[in-house]
Write a protein that holds these residues in place. Structure first.
Motif, PDB file in Angstrom:
ATOM      1  N   ASN A 151      -4.549  -1.846  10.668  1.00  0.00           N
ATOM      2  CA  ASN A 151      -4.234  -0.442  10.978  1.00  0.00           C
ATOM      3  C   ASN A 151      -2.764  -0.285  11.349  1.00  0.00           C
ATOM      4  OD1 ASN A 151      -6.695   0.574  10.330  1.00  0.00           O
ATOM      5  ND2 ASN A 151      -7.423   0.833  12.435  1.00  0.00           N
ATOM      6  N   LYS A 152      -1.904  -0.970  10.569  1.00  0.00           N
ATOM      7  CA  LYS A 152      -0.441  -0.906  10.660  1.00  0.00           C
ATOM      8  C   LYS A 152       0.122  -1.528  11.941  1.00  0.00           C
ATOM      9  CE  LYS A 152      -0.101   3.074   7.600  1.00  0.00           C
ATOM     10  NZ  LYS A 152       0.420   4.441   7.379  1.00  0.00           N
ATOM     11  N   ASP A 153      -0.730  -2.190  12.727  1.00  0.00           N
ATOM     12  CA  ASP A 153      -0.260  -2.934  13.895  1.00  0.00           C
ATOM     13  C   ASP A 153      -0.213  -4.413  13.548  1.00  0.00           C
ATOM     14  OD1 ASP A 153       0.003  -0.714  15.517  1.00  0.00           O
ATOM     15  OD2 ASP A 153      -2.083  -0.804  16.201  1.00  0.00           O
ATOM     16  N   GLN A 161      -3.359  -5.403   5.881  1.00  0.00           N
ATOM     17  CA  GLN A 161      -2.203  -5.625   5.023  1.00  0.00           C
ATOM     18  C   GLN A 161      -1.514  -6.937   5.391  1.00  0.00           C
ATOM     19  OE1 GLN A 161      -0.378  -1.938   6.311  1.00  0.00           O
ATOM     20  NE2 GLN A 161      -0.552  -1.075   4.241  1.00  0.00           N
ATOM     21  N   SER A 219      -2.875  -5.556   0.205  1.00  0.00           N
ATOM     22  CA  SER A 219      -3.492  -4.545   1.074  1.00  0.00           C
ATOM     23  C   SER A 219      -4.935  -4.318   0.646  1.00  0.00           C
ATOM     24  CB  SER A 219      -2.702  -3.236   0.982  1.00  0.00           C
ATOM     25  OG  SER A 219      -3.293  -2.244   1.790  1.00  0.00           O
ATOM     26  N   ILE A 273       5.197  -4.835   1.961  1.00  0.00           N
ATOM     27  CA  ILE A 273       3.758  -5.079   1.899  1.00  0.00           C
ATOM     28  C   ILE A 273       3.454  -5.819   0.595  1.00  0.00           C
ATOM     29  CG2 ILE A 273       1.464  -4.060   1.926  1.00  0.00           C
ATOM     30  CD1 ILE A 273       3.013  -3.584   4.488  1.00  0.00           C
ATOM     31  N   MET A 285      -1.168  -7.217   9.267  1.00  0.00           N
ATOM     32  CA  MET A 285      -1.237  -5.946   9.992  1.00  0.00           C
ATOM     33  C   MET A 285      -2.632  -5.343   9.845  1.00  0.00           C
ATOM     34  SD  MET A 285       2.474  -4.185   9.253  1.00  0.00           S
ATOM     35  CE  MET A 285       2.235  -4.046   7.494  1.00  0.00           C
ATOM     36  N   LYS A 291      -8.848  -2.257   2.313  1.00  0.00           N
ATOM     37  CA  LYS A 291      -9.363  -1.318   3.304  1.00  0.00           C
ATOM     38  C   LYS A 291     -10.850  -1.551   3.507  1.00  0.00           C
ATOM     39  CE  LYS A 291      -9.899   3.099   2.365  1.00  0.00           C
ATOM     40  NZ  LYS A 291      -9.617   4.530   2.094  1.00  0.00           N
ATOM     41  N   THR A 304       9.448  -6.018   5.898  1.00  0.00           N
ATOM     42  CA  THR A 304       8.953  -4.647   5.733  1.00  0.00           C
ATOM     43  C   THR A 304       8.242  -4.455   4.394  1.00  0.00           C
ATOM     44  OG1 THR A 304      11.100  -4.006   4.810  1.00  0.00           O
ATOM     45  CG2 THR A 304      10.781  -3.707   7.184  1.00  0.00           C
ATOM     46  N   SER A 316      -7.388  -0.470   7.697  1.00  0.00           N
ATOM     47  CA  SER A 316      -6.513  -1.017   6.659  1.00  0.00           C
ATOM     48  C   SER A 316      -6.051  -2.413   7.071  1.00  0.00           C
ATOM     49  CB  SER A 316      -5.303  -0.117   6.432  1.00  0.00           C
ATOM     50  OG  SER A 316      -4.453  -0.136   7.562  1.00  0.00           O
ATOM     51  N   ALA A 355       2.317  -8.770   4.967  1.00  0.00           N
ATOM     52  CA  ALA A 355       3.686  -8.313   4.725  1.00  0.00           C
ATOM     53  C   ALA A 355       4.684  -9.419   4.999  1.00  0.00           C
ATOM     54  CB  ALA A 355       3.994  -7.103   5.605  1.00  0.00           C
ATOM     55  N   SER A 396      -6.776   7.052  15.612  1.00  0.00           N
ATOM     56  CA  SER A 396      -5.505   6.952  16.322  1.00  0.00           C
ATOM     57  C   SER A 396      -5.655   6.276  17.675  1.00  0.00           C
ATOM     58  CB  SER A 396      -4.891   8.345  16.502  1.00  0.00           C
ATOM     59  OG  SER A 396      -5.703   9.132  17.360  1.00  0.00           O
TER      60      SER A 396
END
Length: 604
Positions: free
Chosen positions: A491-493, A532, A542, A539, A489, A544, A537, A530, A534, A580
Motif C-alpha cells: 500500500n505504497k509504504d 510492489q 506490481s 517500480i 512496498m 494487487k 523510485t 497493492s 521497486a 487510508s
C-alpha cells in the motif's frame, strides 16, 4: 605426571562420519564412565545436539589408558564439531593439540570438510592418524577410501586403522596408535606460566569458566592470574579437568588441559585465544592466539508480541554467556517494531540459535531474511560496512558496493556434475577448478558470492544431488559488484524488514517472484492491497490483492437505479477511508518467502 605419558589429540572429520560416537567408544574402553552411566553422544550436552545428531560446542575429556608397554597414559581428547558453521571451534581445538584422529567414513569416502579440516591440521603441524570408520556397513570399501586419502589429501593411509564406532571394533588399535604416532608435549614446567584459552562458558554458580591448555609453567589453585589480552586479574578459586565429569585438582602442569573459575562475571571478560599468565611471575609475550570470530550472516529477530521485547533481550544475554560467537544489537523496524539485529557464523548457527530461543525461553519470533556484510564506497572517499539492506545510503551518496566472495568446494557423484555446475552458475559463481576423485566422484571448486549462499543454496544442492553432495567454504575476498537495493512496498509504504540487496541483472526476476509470493501469503482485507517491488523510485513489479466485497444492494428489489448507485458510492467512500487508515498484517511466511525464491526464474 611425567609429560612423556601425556597425549593431547582431537578428532576431525566431515559431518556425520562418526566423531562423537568414536569418542563414546574411547570413553567406554578406558572406563572413564561407569557402564550404567554411559549414553550415546556423551560429550554432546545440549538437547538440540542430540536431536539433530550434530556437535555444536567443542568438549574435552581426560582419559586414563594402560597401554601394551605397561605405562598408564593421560589422553586429553577434544571433541570438535563437523559442520562448516562451527569450524572456528575446530580451529580452537587444533591449537591445543599435538595430533589428530582423521576419521573418514569407509562407505562415503573423503568429503568436503574432511579436506578442509585436514589442511587446517597440516597448517598446525599436527601428527595425523587416519581412521576408516563404519567398516561394518555393507557398502564399506576401505581400499578405495585409502586410495582417496593418499591421492587427494596426500598423506600415507597404508596404516589407516579399520574401525567401527558402532560396534567398538578397532578401538584398542586407535588408542595404541595415538600413543605411538602423536608426540608428547614438551616439558616446559620450569618456565613462567603461559596457557592458551580455547573455550569459555557460563556456570550459574561459579560465573564464567575458562577452558585452556597449559603450554609452559604450572598453574596452582589460588594463584593470582592475569589474562594478557584484557589485562584482567583474577584469583583461581576453582580448578580442574573433565573426566568427563568435572574433577577438581590443585595443580595443572605443562602439557595438561583444564578449566578455572575466578569470580569472572561475564564470558565477554574471557577472550578466546587469550593467554593466561601468573601475575607475580609473568611471561614475556602472549601465545599466538586465534583470529577474532566474526559473524558472516545477519538477520533481524523480532518478538511477535512486542511486549516480549525485554524477554528476548534477556534470552539473548543468557545465550551469549555460553556462545560468545553470537552478536546482537537493538534495532527498530517500522513494520515489526522493536527487535535485535543478530550476527551468526552461518545459516545452521542462525537456525540453532532461533530454535534455542523459542524452545528454552518460550518465545514466538519473526526472523527476517538473512544477509551478509556489504562494503559501501561513499562518494566522499570513505568506506562503510552495513549488515542490513535498509541501512544502504541513497544512490547519490555512494559510488560502489562490494560483497564477500567465498571459495566453495563441492564433492559430488559424477552423475550430478552438470546439475551442480548449473546451480553454481545460477548463483553468479566463477569456476576455479574441476577434478575427479576416482571414477565416481568429482571435486568442483567455485568462487561464489556469500549472499547467494545464505538463502536456500544448501537445500537446493542437496535436493538436486539426492543428498549425495558435500559442501565446504572459506572466505576469499570482497569484490565490487553491480548490486541494488530491492524495496518491497505494501500500500505504497516501504516495509524495511523485507528489503534485500540483489544483483541488478536478477533484480526484476526476484522482484516479480517476491511480489507473486507475497500475494499468496498476505491475507485479504476489506480493502485493496497493492504489493510492489521497486529499485529506488522505479517500480519493477506490481500486483494487487482484491478486497472482500459485501453485497450492499442485496436488499434492493426493483425501484430507481439511483438507490443502488447511492449504496455503492457509500460503500466505495467507506473503503477509501478504511484504506487510508487501515494497516496490513504481514504474517511470518512473508519474511520466510524470500528464502524460497526460485533463482532460476531468469531461465524460465
Amino acid at each position: 605426571m611425567d609429560h612423556k605419558l601425556i597425549r593431547n589429540f582431537s578428532i576431525i572429520a566431515h559431518i556425520d562420519h562418526g566423531k562423537s560416537t568414536l569418542a563414546d567408544r574411547l570413553i567406554e574402553f578406558t572406563s572413564a564412565v561407569e557402564s550404567r552411566d554411559m549414553k550415546s553422544q556423551l560429550l554432546d550436552s545440549m538437547d538440540i545436539e542430540r536431536e539433530r545428531g550434530i556437535t555444536i560446542k567443542a568438549q574435552t575429556v581426560r582419559l586414563s589408558y594402560k597401554a601394551d608397554d605397561g605405562n598408564t597414559y593421560q589422553l586429553n581428547l577434544i571433541d570438535t564439531p563437523g559442520h562448516v558453521d562451527f569450524s572456528y571451534e575446530v580451529s580452537r581445538a587444533l591449537s591445543s593439540c599435538e595430533g589428530v584422529l582423521l576419521v573418514v567414513d569407509a562407505a562415503q569416502g573423503v568429503e568436503a570438510q574432511t579436506i578442509a579440516n585436514v589442511y587446517m591440521a597440516i597448517d598446525h603441524n599436527l601428527a595425523i592418524v587416519p581412521v576408516l570408520n563404519k567398516i561394518d556397513l555393507p557398502a564399506a570399501d576401505p581400499e578405495k577410501v585409502r586410495d582417496e586419502i593418499e591421492d587427494f589429501i596426500g598423506i600415507d593411509a597404508s596404516d589407516a586403522i579399520l574401525a567401527s564406532s558402532k560396534t567398538g571394533a578397532g578401538t584398542k588399535e586407535i588408542l595404541e596408535a595415538i600413543i605411538k604416532t602423536i608426540p608428547p608435549p614438551e616439558d616446559k614446567s620450569h618456565m613462567p606460566l603461559r596457557a592458551l584459552v580455547f573455550d569459555s562458558w557460563y556456570d550459574n554458580y561459579r560465573g564464567a569458566m575458562a577452558l585452556f591448555r597449559v603450554f609452559e609453567g604450572t598453574m596452582n589453585l589460588n594463584d593470582k592470574l592475569m589474562f594478557m589480552g584484557r589485562k584482567a586479574k583474577y584469583e583461581a578459586d576453582f580448578m580442574g579437568y573433565f573426566a568427563p565429569s568435572a574433577t577438581d585438582v590443585g595443580t595443572l602442569y605443562s602439557g595438561e588441559v583444564g578449566f578455572i573459575s575466578g569470580a569472572i562475571k561475564t564470558v565477554s571478560d574471557i577472550m578466546i585465544g587469550d593467554t593466561i599468565t601468573n601475575e607475580d611471575n609473568p611471561c614475556d609475550e602472549a601465545l599466538p592466539g586465534f583470529k577474532a570470530v566474526k559473524p558472516v550472516v545477519f538477520c533481524g529477530m523480532y518478538p511477535v508480541d512486542s511486549a516480549e521485547y525485554e524477554t528476548l533481550r534477556d534470552a539473548l544475554e543468557k545465550l551469549t554467556l555460553n556462545d560468545s560467537s553470537i552478536h546482537y544489537e537493538a534495532e527498530t523496524s517500522s513494520a515489526l517494531g522493536f527487535g535485535f539485529r543478530c550476527g551468526f557464523l552461518g545459516l545452521l548457527h542462525m537456525d540453532v540459535t532461533q530454535e534455542r530461543l523459542e524452545r528454552e525461553f518460550n518465545l514466538n519470533l519473526i526472523t527476517t531474511a538473512p544477509s551478509v556484510i556489504y562494503r559501501i564506497g561513499l562518494t566522499d572517499g570513505t568506506t562503510i560496512e552495513i549488515d542490513n539492506p535498509s541501512k544502504l545510503p541513497p544512490p547519490n551518496k555512494y559510488s560502489s558496493i562490494s560483497e564477500p566472495f567465498i571459495t566453495s568446494t563441492v564433492i559430488v557423484p559424477t552423475d550430478y556434475v552438470g546439475k551442480v555446475i548449473q546451480l553454481l552458475q545460477s548463483r553468479r559463481g566463477v569456476q576455479k577448478d574441476i577434478r575427479y576423485l576416482g571414477e565416481r566422484r568429482a571435486v568442483i571448486e567455485y568462487y561464489l558470492p556469500m549472499g547467494e549462499v545464505v538463502t536456500d543454496f544448501y537445500n537446493k544442492l542437496k535436493s538436486q544431488t539426492k543428498g549425495y553432495a558435500s559442501f565446504d567454504y572459506e572466505f576469499f575476498e570482497y569484490r565490487q559488484s553491480n548490486l541494488v537495493k530491492l524495496d518491497i512496498m505494501i500500500n505504497k509504504d516501504v516495509v524495511d524488514a523485507l528489503a534485500v540487496i540483489v544483483h541488478k541483472d536478477n533484480a526484476y526476476y526476484k522482484g516479480r517472484d517476491f511480489v507473486d509470493r507475497l500475494k499468496t501469503v498476505i491475507p485479504r482485507q476489506m480493502f485493496d492491497i497493492s504489493i510492489q517491488s521497486a529499485i529506488g523510485t522505479k517500480i519493477i513489479a506490481s500486483t494487487k490483492i482484491g478486497a472482500f466485497r459485501k453485497n450492499v444492494t442485496a436488499k434492493c428489489y426493483g425501484g430507481d437505479v439511483s438507490r443502488k448507485r447511492k449504496l455503492l458510492e457509500k460503500q466505495k467512500a467507506g473503503k477509501k477511508r478504511m484504506k487510508s487508515i487501515g494497516s496490513v498484517e504481514i504474517p511470518q511466511e512473508a519474511f520466510l518467502s524470500i528464502l524460497t525464491l526460485e533463482d532460476d526464474a531468469k531461465g524460465k
